[in-house]
Design an enzyme around this catalytic site. Structure first.
Site, short mmCIF file in Angstrom:
data_model
loop_
_atom_site.label_atom_id
_atom_site.label_comp_id
_atom_site.label_asym_id
_atom_site.label_seq_id
_atom_site.Cartn_x
_atom_site.Cartn_y
_atom_site.Cartn_z
N LYS A 142 -6.67 -2.67 8.39
CA LYS A 142 -6.58 -3.75 9.37
C LYS A 142 -7.68 -3.56 10.41
O LYS A 142 -7.91 -2.43 10.89
CB LYS A 142 -5.20 -3.72 10.02
CG LYS A 142 -4.90 -4.85 10.99
CD LYS A 142 -3.45 -4.71 11.48
CE LYS A 142 -3.09 -5.78 12.50
NZ LYS A 142 -1.68 -5.62 12.97
N SER A 182 0.95 -9.83 12.75
CA SER A 182 -0.50 -9.89 12.90
C SER A 182 -1.25 -9.24 11.74
O SER A 182 -2.47 -9.41 11.63
CB SER A 182 -0.91 -9.20 14.20
OG SER A 182 -0.61 -7.80 14.17
N SER A 188 4.83 -7.03 13.20
CA SER A 188 3.56 -7.32 12.54
C SER A 188 3.34 -6.63 11.21
O SER A 188 2.35 -6.91 10.54
CB SER A 188 2.40 -7.00 13.48
OG SER A 188 2.37 -7.91 14.55
#
Length: 463
Positions: A70, A144, A168
């Site tokens: 990420k 997210s 997330s």
């Protein structure tokens, strides 16, 4: 690879070809490191050819395996972009999380998309555009960690890092039919940061199979000296837990949510998915019953900490003038919460934990939905301000943030699909520091429901 059935170079090329073909429809990556990955694969293949499988499994269990990160994790020489153009400096050292994966032999293939500053439960930003769900590209993959979720679900990578400050990891797992474990607070080091999101955020990963997350956890968990206290270590390895029968458990299920400013949404198929998992637990010999946690006023304290956590992240941005209007709106909302109110909300954590965790006197595991509704369409919250966005997300994702505030493990488990092909999921919650119980039960449920057997149409595994 240890059995010489495929080389690291072949696997890297396979993923790169799939990314070239499928990623334009998803927008799951911010960067692809194709040449660096090829070079690392050649080195991995040399080691695979010269060392014994037993030695490799012990010292470098991910040798030659491509993964994605990420795009908020520090990698030496690269900019952690955090879903925005407001960062510009390259990291001078690797984050502990990535360093441990790298030392285990993992190859970094790319970085994945996220919304600006990881604020939202959908993955759309002015800098990187919208990321789409491989099960139905009209819909969001969640957020997210949406880029990681879309990439793993579509078979563009086998596993990807994720983080969870209010859901997330679990929300993208639910939207993409993946296993998503939010570990105990500080189980995986946040170094070089001592804390993120005022203690709400934890590091983890997204995978298709429970045993892959268990291996990731075995590699990544543990304290980093001088940074933070670490929770008690597990009795054995998480990989062992993934192969162990959890025994006959007491499982309570609940559709209730903490009280918030706006009521949560209700969606019959989500409730039907939970009932389907309750029946599966019955077939596996577990004892199930309905019981709601005593939420009290935790919802208000969660919201105070969440908004002030966004402010704390905002205040570290080197170029705040480049941030989106909605992000600046979150900052304005946070200013309405005075520092003494934040301190009171944080101080009430132990009281909330004692009251809510009293449910585990009656059960070993709590079962709830992950989200109140399936994935929303891309652009659902486009052009909306911070207040309307946070109100909408609190209605769509009411089941996740309490466990960030309390810091204990929770995981998303795939539990079926809607008529539009969108995944739905349930959440398993365990007492503090019991990830091994959660992994053991999730692995048993994976064998029962066999969710990895179903792939999104976009994956197109035959080509």
């Amino acid at each position: 690879m240890r059995a010489r059935q495929i080389s690291s170079k072949q696997l890297v090329e396979l993923y790169l070809a799939r990314i070239e073909r499928i990623n334009p429809q998803l927008n799951a990556f911010t960067n692809i490191f194709d040449e660096q990955a090829r070079t690392a694969a050649v080195h991995a293949d040399h080691l695979l050819a010269t060392e014994t499988p037993e030695s490799i499994a012990l010292r470098m269990p991910l040798l030659g395996v491509p993964i994605a990160l990420k795009d908020e994790m520090e990698v030496s020489g690269l900019t952690a972009q955090h879903g925005t153009c407001a960062y510009s400096e390259n990291a001078c050292a690797d984050a502990t999380h990535w360093r441990r994966l790298r030392e285990a032999g993992a190859i970094l293939l790319g970085k994945t998309t996220l919304p600006e500053l990881a604020i939202c439960g959908f993955t759309e930003s002015q800098t990187w555009g919208a990321t789409r769900n491989p099960w139905n590209t009209a819909y969001t993959p969640g957020g997210s960690s949406g880029g990681s979720g879309a990439a793993v679900a579509a078979g563009l990578i086998g596993a990807a890092s994720a983080s969870d400050g209010a859901g997330s990891i679990r929300i993208p797992a639910a939207c993409n039919a993946l296993f998503g474990l939010k570990p105990q607070r500080d189980r995986i080091s946040l170094a070089p940061h001592r804390s993120q999101w005022l203690g709400l955020s934890v590091n983890g990963c997204l995978t298709r199979r429970v045993r892959d997350t268990a291996l990731w956890m075995d590699i990544a968990h543990g304290p980093e000296p001088e940074y933070t206290c670490s929770p008690p270590p597990p009795a054995g390895t998480y990989s062992e837990a993934a192969t162990r029968d959890p025994g006959k458990l007491r499982i309570c299920w609940s559709l209730s949510t903490p009280r918030a400013v706006v009521p949560p949404l209700r969606y019959p198929l989500i409730e039907a998915a939970l009932e389907r998992v309750v029946r599966a637990f019955g077939r596996l010999g577990h004892r199930t019953s309905q019981r709601d946690p005593d939420w009290g006023m935790i919802g208000y304290d969660c919201m105070n900490v969440y908004l002030k956590a966004i402010e704390s992240e905002y205040d570290q941005v080197p170029h705040p003038e480049r941030l989106e209007p909605r992000t600046r709106g979150f900052k304005r909302l946070a200013r309405l919460i005075p520092a003494p109110l934040l301190r009171r909300s944080q101080a009430r954590e132990s009281g909330h934990a004692e009251r809510i965790n009293a449910i585990f006197k009656h059960c070993d595991v709590l079962l709830t939905p992950v989200t109140a509704i399936p994935a929303v369409k891309v652009g659902h919250w486009a052009n909306q301000g911070a207040l309307r966005t946070v109100a909408g997300m609190s209605r769509a994702y009411p089941h996740t943030i309490a466990w960030n505030y309390l810091g204990q493990p929770a995981a998303s488990i795939p539990a079926g699909h809607t008529a539009e092909g969108l995944p739905v999921a349930v959440q398993l919650v365990v007492p503090p520091n019991r990830e091994e119980l959660l992994i053991s039960l999730a692995a048993q449920l994976e064998d029962e429901l066999d969710w990895p057997a179903r792939w999104p149409p976009l994956a197109n595994l035959e080509s």
